[in-house]
Design a protein around this motif. Structure first.
Motif, PDB file in Angstrom:
ATOM      1  N   PRO A 119      14.451  92.932 -28.131  1.00 19.40           N
ATOM      2  CA  PRO A 119      15.836  92.593 -27.476  1.00 19.40           C
ATOM      3  C   PRO A 119      16.238  93.747 -26.542  1.00 19.40           C
ATOM      4  O   PRO A 119      15.530  94.716 -26.356  1.00 19.40           O
ATOM      5  N   GLU A 120      17.308  93.175 -25.789  1.00 18.13           N
ATOM      6  CA  GLU A 120      17.691  94.206 -24.776  1.00 18.13           C
ATOM      7  C   GLU A 120      17.944  95.586 -25.555  1.00 18.13           C
ATOM      8  O   GLU A 120      17.804  96.529 -24.609  1.00 18.13           O
ATOM      9  N   CYS A 121      18.528  95.685 -26.791  1.00 14.88           N
ATOM     10  CA  CYS A 121      18.966  96.947 -27.380  1.00 14.88           C
ATOM     11  C   CYS A 121      18.145  96.755 -28.693  1.00 14.88           C
ATOM     12  O   CYS A 121      18.577  95.844 -29.528  1.00 14.88           O
ATOM     13  N   TRP A 122      17.369  97.740 -29.056  1.00 13.33           N
ATOM     14  CA  TRP A 122      16.722  97.805 -30.137  1.00 13.33           C
ATOM     15  C   TRP A 122      16.358  99.129 -30.572  1.00 13.33           C
ATOM     16  O   TRP A 122      16.445 100.123 -30.007  1.00 13.33           O
TER      17      TRP A 122
ATOM     18  N   SER B  74      10.924  96.081 -33.924  1.00 15.72           N
ATOM     19  CA  SER B  74      11.175  97.458 -34.907  1.00 15.72           C
ATOM     20  C   SER B  74      10.389  97.500 -36.214  1.00 15.72           C
ATOM     21  O   SER B  74       9.807  98.464 -36.397  1.00 15.72           O
ATOM     22  N   GLN B  75      10.058  96.217 -36.908  1.00 15.98           N
ATOM     23  CA  GLN B  75       9.437  96.264 -37.972  1.00 15.98           C
ATOM     24  C   GLN B  75       7.976  96.552 -37.797  1.00 15.98           C
ATOM     25  O   GLN B  75       7.398  97.156 -38.313  1.00 15.98           O
TER      26      GLN B  75
ATOM     27  N   ALA C  98      22.424  96.709 -32.220  1.00 17.68           N
ATOM     28  CA  ALA C  98      21.062  96.676 -32.827  1.00 17.68           C
ATOM     29  C   ALA C  98      21.129  96.830 -34.412  1.00 17.68           C
ATOM     30  O   ALA C  98      21.875  97.439 -34.655  1.00 17.68           O
ATOM     31  N   THR C  99      19.786  96.429 -34.873  1.00 14.39           N
ATOM     32  CA  THR C  99      20.096  96.450 -36.387  1.00 14.39           C
ATOM     33  C   THR C  99      18.494  97.058 -36.616  1.00 14.39           C
ATOM     34  O   THR C  99      17.416  96.455 -36.093  1.00 14.39           O
ATOM     35  N   PHE C 100      18.376  98.043 -37.645  1.00 16.45           N
ATOM     36  CA  PHE C 100      16.959  98.306 -38.197  1.00 16.45           C
ATOM     37  C   PHE C 100      16.903  98.152 -39.505  1.00 16.45           C
ATOM     38  O   PHE C 100      17.909  99.133 -40.316  1.00 16.45           O
TER      39      PHE C 100
ATOM     40  N   LEU D 226      14.629 105.530 -32.047  1.00 16.57           N
ATOM     41  CA  LEU D 226      14.984 105.559 -30.546  1.00 16.57           C
ATOM     42  C   LEU D 226      15.635 104.374 -30.051  1.00 16.57           C
ATOM     43  O   LEU D 226      15.216 103.456 -30.213  1.00 16.57           O
ATOM     44  N   LEU D 227      16.689 104.593 -29.688  1.00 14.36           N
ATOM     45  CA  LEU D 227      17.462 103.338 -29.347  1.00 14.36           C
ATOM     46  C   LEU D 227      17.250 103.077 -27.860  1.00 14.36           C
ATOM     47  O   LEU D 227      17.527 103.926 -26.920  1.00 14.36           O
ATOM     48  N   GLU D 228      16.510 101.917 -27.677  1.00 16.38           N
ATOM     49  CA  GLU D 228      16.004 101.641 -26.391  1.00 16.38           C
ATOM     50  C   GLU D 228      16.682 100.435 -25.917  1.00 16.38           C
ATOM     51  O   GLU D 228      17.245  99.295 -26.397  1.00 16.38           O
ATOM     52  N   GLU D 229      17.086 100.535 -24.536  1.00 14.78           N
ATOM     53  CA  GLU D 229      17.883  99.308 -23.922  1.00 14.78           C
ATOM     54  C   GLU D 229      16.934  99.005 -22.608  1.00 14.78           C
ATOM     55  O   GLU D 229      16.553  99.881 -21.972  1.00 14.78           O
TER      56      GLU D 229
END
Length: 898
Positions: free
Chosen positions: A361-364, A334-335, A843-845, A875-878
């Protein structure tokens, strides 16, 4: 033997020397001196690694002859004093040569030679080589010859294969512990044979062996000597090592993460730069290296290339994200996306961004548009670690370190290359307002609201002395060019001159009618310029303490000043939003620089004297041309007031201090900006609208809520019950109830038809800053200054669960349309997505500034606003388990070596 150990140990308390310990010594006799003595420089031992680890200090090159003789005699049983003296004289009392000599003699004795003959043999070789002739042109040349002659004897005790394998160790980097397993790969021996060979070499003092850690070390001089005839052979040896690691994405676990840290270095030495470039664009390899090492180690790998502009952007993104990734490497994807999005037109960048999905990660949270600070601009890195506002900063003369002063009552010493906090200086009992560094870079002087100054040793972090005498807060301090004196300015309206060696106050002068806010010393050391709340500057003669002239013209408090290197001009920064350039000869301001959009708190002049850098309440820094008075650059990145700034001596970088608790390092050569998505620049009061669009509920600061008719604008009712300001409000989907959050630590549920309070929700231990209601109207989610979220049952007022994970106050919260998840915004600069059933973070951003608000556009899209005025679209991607399996099954043939 115990007596000899005791006598030598006593010497350790008096001066720095070298210890040579072998089987004939009982190392325990020296233990008290190793723990308490001042001088043990290095402990050479073949057995006791635990004592060796306690004897780490500054290396020394030479010893007294008497000590050298004593160590030779004690290290080689039966060696006569005369022979030891002759060898010590021939070898120049140099510790490494003496150690090798002793080891060689012991080795020959173990093979049946006599001590006397072994000593004569060594002396003869030394004499034949001419090493003892001290007329060699340089000490380095003498030592090289010394090593050559002594090693010739020592290597006689190894067979040809052993000598060749010893020389092969020269491929390893200097001052690095070499894993025994890596040496075994180069030697092409199994584990047992490698250990036996290493022990033989250690007995000859050719290397140092730590069996407990399975590492060995070569002396730097030894390494250089061994590599002199290996130039043509070295690339093949480097290839042998890297080819022994079959999968570069899954490197072997070696002590010190050796393989992860040094694979690119070995590839560079082997001439395989294309493969280094492939590594540095492979997200999976990068993530694995980050996990094994750190961001700085990864960023440093780009030095092995001649990086392209795209590679420089990638390295810049890593540096800007270092403070985030140090605490959470899972945010790598994400960064990188968030910082490189402005450059996605580049095919190479686009390919890299696309590849990140497979290793995320699976959720980011994937940024959709640019909002994080990008690489390629003036901002190089952010230094995080202070717990409160940072008021001042100074840079050491070599430009390698910075010292910051903070409201948290501490100073921190920073490594500007890595961004690491090297040490924290603790001792003040109130906020530290300013700091200055002596010209030799060894000391810092701090000014504090506790009415004192402190002199600090930057190497040890120790407070050397406290300067007491001011009767009120000390705002500013400057050091004279000779590093012997400091001048301080205080709320008590005085300047004081201090002797830094003794801590003695040399003189006190009062000339301002208000507080002295800052002070700057000219490079000639004869004059100082002080700034004051009375809107003036004064020029002082430092020898006599007399006022040379008063500079008038600002319409508000003057916060800081800087003197140009030629001593002819001063630049002042004021709360009237302007800077002025003064001619110190005539006391006039011939030029006023364009305004900031807020008060100017900090100022520094670049070493060439042609430009100045200012720090402002408007959260920016500006670079000014002092000849034209124009702003040539604006540096944006802080999310709160920029309070101070310092420029490195090479004029390339500036370091700024801010109320956002951070320091930032800027590249003054580029300084260019890219377009950002900007939003609000200040807080917005809470308001909610009923689903039918007919009514609104507002949350003002007067402890009440008001219900409004949106058609007529009339106030329908006032909801009273909170005992503090109302921070947020939400309305249920049926429009019948509202839920409010308050600084009185509670939430309240209201009946909008009657205006009655139905129930109070109590459980938070600090302010409730925001809330959201699930679409079914059955639950509410609140966020608080106590760093938690809570899920409530609105029908009963019962607390269902508490969500923990933020490290500072949580400011905002939103719930997905399906009611299953929530997103929270926090002072810790993060957004977190939560599963409301399990209370677990998904998830963390991390943003570049405090995050105040957030909302879900649907179950996947998030919009958030931060303190820097930026809007983040995420966008929350899984990935499903099947997707994960496919990603892990991707071919890795490129990395598998045969």
């Amino acid at each position: 033997m115990e007596t000899a150990a005791h006598e030598l140990g006593q010497k350790l308390e008096q001066r720095t020397c070298l210890l040579v310990i072998d089987d004939v010594w009982d190392a325990a006799h020296l233990q008290p001196f190793l723990k308490g003595g001042k001088g043990c420089a290095r402990l050479f031992t073949t057995r006791d690694a635990s004592i060796a680890s306690e004897a780490q200090a500054v290396n020394v090159d030479e010893m007294r002859q008497s000590e050298a003789v004593a160590l030779q005699v004690q290290g080689v049983r039966g060696l006569q004093t005369g022979a030891a003296r002759e060898l010590a004289s021939q070898l120049g009392e140099w510790p490494l040569a003496l150690e090798l000599a002793a080891a060689m003699m012991r080795g020959r004795v173990r093979q049946g030679d006599s001590v006397a003959h072994a000593a004569k043999r060594l002396a003869k070789i030394v004499e034949r080589k001419g090493v003892g002739a001290l007329e060699n042109p340089t000490a380095a040349d003498q030592r090289h010859r010394t090593i050559s002659s002594v090693l010739e004897v020592s290597l006689d005790l190894l067979d040809a294969a052993g000598r060749e394998r010893l020389a092969a160790l020269s491929i390893f980097p200097e001052d690095v512990a070499i894993p025994l397993a890596a040496a075994a790969s180069v030697w092409q021996l199994d584990e047992d044979d490698s250990e036996d060979l290493a022990q033989r070499m250690a007995r000859l003092s050719l290397l140092k062996l730590d069996l407990e850690r399975s590492v060995l070390r070569l002396h730097d001089v030894m390494r250089d000597w061994l590599s002199r005839d290996q130039r043509e052979r070295l690339p093949a040896l480097h290839n042998r090592l890297v080819n022994s690691w079959p999968d570069w994405r899954n490197l072997p676990e070696l002590p010190g993460e050796y393989a992860w840290r040094w694979l690119p270095w070995h590839l560079a030495c082997a001439g395989r730069k294309p493969e280094i470039e492939a590594l540095l664009w492979d997200p999976l390899w990068m993530v694995h290296k980050l996990t094994a090492t750190d961001t700085n180690a990864l960023a440093a790998d780009y030095e092995y290339l001649n990086p392209s502009p795209e590679a420089e952007l990638l390295r810049g993104a890593l540096r800007l994200s270092a403070n985030v990734l140090a605490g959470d490497a899972k945010q790598f994807a994400s960064q990188m996306v968030g910082r490189l999005l402005p450059y996605q037109e580049s095919p190479k960048i686009q390919s890299f961004l696309s590849a990140l999905s497979a290793i995320a990660p699976e959720c980011w949270l994937r940024p959709m548009y640019p909002a994080l600070h990008p690489p390629g601009t003036g901002l190089v890195r952010t230094l995080e670690g202070h717990a409160d506002d940072v008021y001042g900063v100074a840079v050491t003369p070599d430009g390698r370190k910075a010292v910051s002063a903070s409201k948290d009552e501490t100073l921190k010493v920073w490594d500007l290359e890595t961004g690491r906090a090297l040490r924290t200086l603790e001792g003040h009992s109130a906020p530290v307002w300013g700091v200055a560094v002596t010209p030799d870079g060894q000391w810092a002087v701090s000014a504090s609201w506790d009415k004192t100054l402190k002199v600090w040793d930057l190497e040890t972090g120790r407070a050397l002395r406290t300067l007491e005498g001011h009767s009120d807060q000390v705002f500013g301090v400057a050091v004279t060019p000779d590093g012997r004196r400091a001048v301080s300015g205080s709320q008590d309206g005085t300047l004081k001159m201090w002797d830094l060696e003794t801590g003695r106050e040399l003189w006190t002068r009062k000339g301002h009618s208000d507080c002295v806010t800052g002070v700057a010393v000219a490079l000639d050391g004869h004059r100082a310029v002080s700034t004051s709340g009375e809107r003036t500057l004064k020029v002082w003669d430092l020898e006599t303490g007399s006022i040379l002239r008063t500079l008038e013209g600002h319409s508000a408090s003057v916060e800081s000043a800087a003197v140009t290197p030629d001593g002819q001009r001063a630049v002042s920064a004021s709360r009237d939003d302007t800077l002025k350039v003064w001619d110190l000869g005539v006391g006039r301001a011939p030029r006023v620089l364009e305004r900031h959009a807020g008060s100017i708190y900090g100022l520094a002049v670049r070493p060439d004297g042609r430009q100045a850098v200012s720090a402002s309440r408007d959260c920016t820094l500006k670079v000014w041309d002092l000849e034209t008075g124009r702003a040539v650059q604006t540096l944006k990145g802080h999310s709160s007031y920029a309070a101070g700034v310092a420029v490195t001596r090479d004029s390339r970088h500036a370091v700024s201090a801010s109320y956002d608790h951070t320091l930032k390092v800027w590249d003054l050569e580029t300084g260019r900006e890219l377009r950002m998505l900007a939003g609000h620049t200040d807080a917005v009061l809470g308001v909610a609208v009923t689903p039918d669009g007919q009514r609104a509920v507002s949350a003002p600061e007067d402890q009440t809520l008001k219900v409004w008719d949106l058609e007529t604008g009339h106030e329908l009712c006032t909801l009273e019950g909170h005992t503090s300001a109302v921070s947020g409000v939400a309305v249920t989907q049926d429009g019948r109830r509202a839920v409010s959050a308050s600084y009185d630590d509670t939430l309240r549920v209201w009946d909008l038809e009657t205006g009655c309070g139905l129930r109070a929700l109590q459980g938070h231990s600090s302010w409730v800053l925001s809330l959201a209601v699930t679409p079914d109207g059955q639950r509410a989610v609140s966020v608080s200054g106590d760093q938690t979220l809570k899920v409530w049952d609105l029908a009963t007022g019962r607390e269902l669960r508490t969500l923990k994970g933020h490290s500072r106050a949580a400011n905002g919260v939103a719930v997905t349309p399906d009611g299953r998840r929530a997103v929270s915004a926090s002072d810790d600069k993060t957004l977190k997505v939560w599963d409301l059933e399990t209370a677990s973070p998904l998830a963390t951003f991390t943003c570049d500034a405090v995050v105040y608000s957030c909302a879900f556009a649907n179950n996947k899209k998030i919009v958030a606003g931060d303190a820097a005025g930026r809007l983040h679209f995420l966008l929350l991607e899984e990935r499903t388990p099947a997707d994960t399996g496919q990603a892990e099954a991707r071919p890795t043939s490129f990395w598998r070596r045969r």
